[in-house]
Each structure stands twice: as structure tokens, then as C-alpha cells.
Design a protein around this motif. Sequence first.
Motif, short mmCIF file in Angstrom:
data_model
loop_
_atom_site.label_atom_id
_atom_site.label_comp_id
_atom_site.label_asym_id
_atom_site.label_seq_id
_atom_site.Cartn_x
_atom_site.Cartn_y
_atom_site.Cartn_z
N GLU A 62 -26.68 -36.58 -24.04
CA GLU A 62 -27.50 -35.55 -23.42
C GLU A 62 -27.05 -34.15 -23.84
N ARG A 63 -25.78 -33.99 -24.12
CA ARG A 63 -25.31 -32.68 -24.58
C ARG A 63 -25.97 -32.33 -25.91
N ALA A 64 -26.03 -33.30 -26.81
CA ALA A 64 -26.71 -33.07 -28.08
C ALA A 64 -28.22 -32.87 -27.86
N GLN A 65 -28.78 -33.58 -26.89
CA GLN A 65 -30.20 -33.44 -26.57
C GLN A 65 -30.51 -32.03 -26.09
N VAL A 66 -29.69 -31.50 -25.20
CA VAL A 66 -29.88 -30.15 -24.68
C VAL A 66 -29.73 -29.13 -25.82
N THR A 67 -28.74 -29.34 -26.69
CA THR A 67 -28.56 -28.43 -27.83
C THR A 67 -29.78 -28.42 -28.72
N SER A 68 -30.34 -29.59 -28.96
CA SER A 68 -31.54 -29.70 -29.79
C SER A 68 -32.72 -28.98 -29.15
N ILE A 69 -32.88 -29.13 -27.84
CA ILE A 69 -33.97 -28.44 -27.13
C ILE A 69 -33.80 -26.94 -27.28
N LEU A 70 -32.57 -26.47 -27.13
CA LEU A 70 -32.30 -25.03 -27.25
C LEU A 70 -32.61 -24.55 -28.67
N ALA A 71 -32.11 -25.27 -29.66
CA ALA A 71 -32.30 -24.84 -31.06
C ALA A 71 -33.78 -24.81 -31.44
N LYS A 72 -34.54 -25.79 -30.98
CA LYS A 72 -35.97 -25.83 -31.31
C LYS A 72 -36.72 -24.72 -30.60
N ALA A 73 -36.36 -24.46 -29.34
CA ALA A 73 -37.03 -23.38 -28.60
C ALA A 73 -36.73 -22.03 -29.22
N VAL A 74 -35.47 -21.82 -29.62
CA VAL A 74 -35.10 -20.57 -30.29
C VAL A 74 -35.82 -20.45 -31.63
N GLY A 75 -35.98 -21.58 -32.30
CA GLY A 75 -36.67 -21.57 -33.59
C GLY A 75 -38.12 -21.13 -33.49
N ARG A 76 -38.73 -21.33 -32.32
CA ARG A 76 -40.12 -20.90 -32.11
C ARG A 76 -40.20 -19.42 -31.76
N SER A 77 -39.06 -18.83 -31.45
CA SER A 77 -39.04 -17.42 -31.08
C SER A 77 -39.20 -16.55 -32.32
N GLU A 78 -39.68 -15.35 -32.10
CA GLU A 78 -39.82 -14.40 -33.20
C GLU A 78 -38.54 -13.63 -33.45
N ARG A 79 -37.52 -13.87 -32.63
CA ARG A 79 -36.27 -13.13 -32.73
C ARG A 79 -35.18 -14.01 -33.34
N ASP A 80 -34.21 -13.36 -33.96
CA ASP A 80 -33.06 -14.06 -34.54
C ASP A 80 -31.99 -14.18 -33.46
N VAL A 81 -31.91 -15.34 -32.84
CA VAL A 81 -31.00 -15.57 -31.72
C VAL A 81 -30.03 -16.69 -32.08
N LYS A 82 -28.75 -16.45 -31.88
CA LYS A 82 -27.75 -17.45 -32.21
C LYS A 82 -27.76 -18.58 -31.18
N VAL A 83 -27.46 -19.78 -31.64
CA VAL A 83 -27.43 -20.98 -30.80
C VAL A 83 -26.00 -21.50 -30.72
N ALA A 84 -25.49 -21.62 -29.52
CA ALA A 84 -24.15 -22.17 -29.33
C ALA A 84 -24.19 -23.26 -28.27
N SER A 85 -23.28 -24.22 -28.39
CA SER A 85 -23.24 -25.35 -27.47
C SER A 85 -21.81 -25.59 -27.01
N GLY A 86 -21.64 -25.78 -25.72
CA GLY A 86 -20.32 -26.01 -25.18
C GLY A 86 -19.77 -27.38 -25.55
N VAL A 87 -18.49 -27.43 -25.85
CA VAL A 87 -17.78 -28.68 -26.11
C VAL A 87 -16.64 -28.79 -25.11
N MET A 88 -16.72 -29.79 -24.26
CA MET A 88 -15.68 -30.06 -23.28
C MET A 88 -15.21 -31.49 -23.50
#
Length: 314
Positions: A62-88
Motif C-alpha cells: 500500500e505504501r507503493a500504491q499511495v506513492t503511485s497515486i501521488l506521482a500520477k496526480a502530480v503528473g497531471r498537474s501543470e506545475r513541477d512538483v517533487k514527489v517524495a515517499s516516506g520509508v519506515m
Amino acid sequence: MTWNHKPWTGVFAATLCAFREDQSIDEAGLAKYIYELAQVDGIQGLVCNGHTGEVMSLLPRERAQVTSILAKAVGRSERDVKVASGVMAEGTLEAIEHAIAAKEAGADAILLMPPHHWLRFGRKSATAIDFCTDVADAAGIDIILHQYPAWTKAGYSLDEMLSIAKHPRVVMIKMGTRDMSRWLYDFESLKESSPETSVVTCHDEFLLPTLFEAADGALIGFAGFAPHLMVELVHAALDGDFQRAKKAQRTVAPLAHLIYDFGEPGCGAHQRMKVARWLLGKFPSPHFRRPVNPLPSAEVEKIRCELAKIDPTL
């Protein structure tokens, strides 16, 4: 070159995670929330799977799933936004596995938390340094080092941070020391040793003091709750505009009191943050995962009443 023309500086928002009532991840609701955050001018990056995002309750896949959701949503944005994911993770091999999964899911960097068994048992200095550098070497992804409070056994000493920051993959230190007497000294020491590594505050409760004293930005859950307000406050402080920052702080203060109640960020604050944003119609649900129980109806009503008085523009 000013701060806003450098990488890994400015406002980074730690994101909430959307769940349905049955505790499953609300993919569509989460994607909508992420996209809206990514569209906010001044948001430099989004960080999922942190404590705000309930990483402790997520299964590895699910952590990878959430990261993927974030990356795809950011990819649809018109802005250049960095994507980071927590590792615990409790061990190096597990942390490397999570880091590689995050990279494959579209992350630009990971927020590397210390193993939580250190909180109880401590560790040797070489162990702490090797944990971070081993993950950086093996995963091949940029690292945001998560510094825990100085009063815990998991916090890094300044010497340890100086050593870790020299690794070319360490692009940022999320400074959660919560020791204001050392803040400026540690910041200046790190910047002198590794000037290209950003040092940002995560002190929601000391946000303005840390920004005014010395910081390259902020990585905070409050930016995932009130992004416009946090961009205004952080940018004003980084620009050295004291009056503008104080004006923004006066707007933020009642909201911060409602969420944090004069304490450090924690599970209760993250839950109130989620409920508050849901009450404002800006988050799909108020649900937290077990073992966290729902907020009592009286507390939800109190948040509703306080929000009506504050009338925030989030």
C-alpha cells in the motif's frame, strides 16, 4: 541565487491519506486531494507515507500504491512538483526494498525515517550512519533525512548528520530536533559542511522562530492541510519580510491551536487535521485506520464550531 531558485527549498507538504469507512484506501479521493495540493502555487513538493499519512498503518504494497497515486496526480498537474515517499523500516534490507519500490512507483526521493527500535534501545554512531548511506547506495534514489527529536534515542547527533549529509544522494534534512538552543548552530554547521544539502524545519509548533533564525524551507503536515496559508507564511519568512510573516502567523495561529493544542505534531493532531479538512469539504472522509478510534462526536462538533469562527481560506 535566492532560496526560491534552488532545488529542495521552500514548502513541502506532508500529505494525509484518504480511507473509506471499511479502512480501504480511497484512491479516487486521495488522487483528487493530491492534485489540488499540487496546483497550489508555491508548493515545491509533496511527501506521502509520513506520519501525517499514517505510514505505520499501511501495508508494504500500500505504501507503493499511495506513492503511485501521488506521482500520477502530480503528473497531471501543470506545475513541477517533487514527489517524495516516506520509508519506515526496522532493518536496512527492508528499507532498501521500500526505497526501490518508491522509486519504481514514481518518487523523486524518499523521506528516510530512523528504525523505530532505536527509540527503545538506541544504537552506535556507525550503525546510524551506515543505515542511511547503505540505503542511499543500494536504492539509487535521493534521500531526505528525517531527524527525530533530540530527546529520543533515534535522533542523529550533529556529527552524524554532518557525515550523512556528505553523501551525494542526501538532498535535504528534515530537521525535527526540537531543541531551539541548538537550531542555529546545527544549521550553520551543516550548511558550512554540505552547502548543497537543504535543511528545512518540521517544527509546526516553532515554525516562525525556526524559519526566521535559519532554514531553507519547511516540510510540514500543516501544508497538506492549509497549503495557501503555509506558502504565504514560509515564503514571507524566507524573504525576510517580518511584517508580512507576522500577519500570516496571526491567521495561522488559531488554526494551529485547534489542530495542535500547543503540542508537537502527533497522531491526535493528524486526526484533527483530517477531520477539519473533511468538515471544510476539502477531504473525502474523516476516517483513520485502526487502532486509532474515530474522534468522539463532541470533539468533531467542537472542531466544526471553531472552524466556523476562524473561517479559514485553505
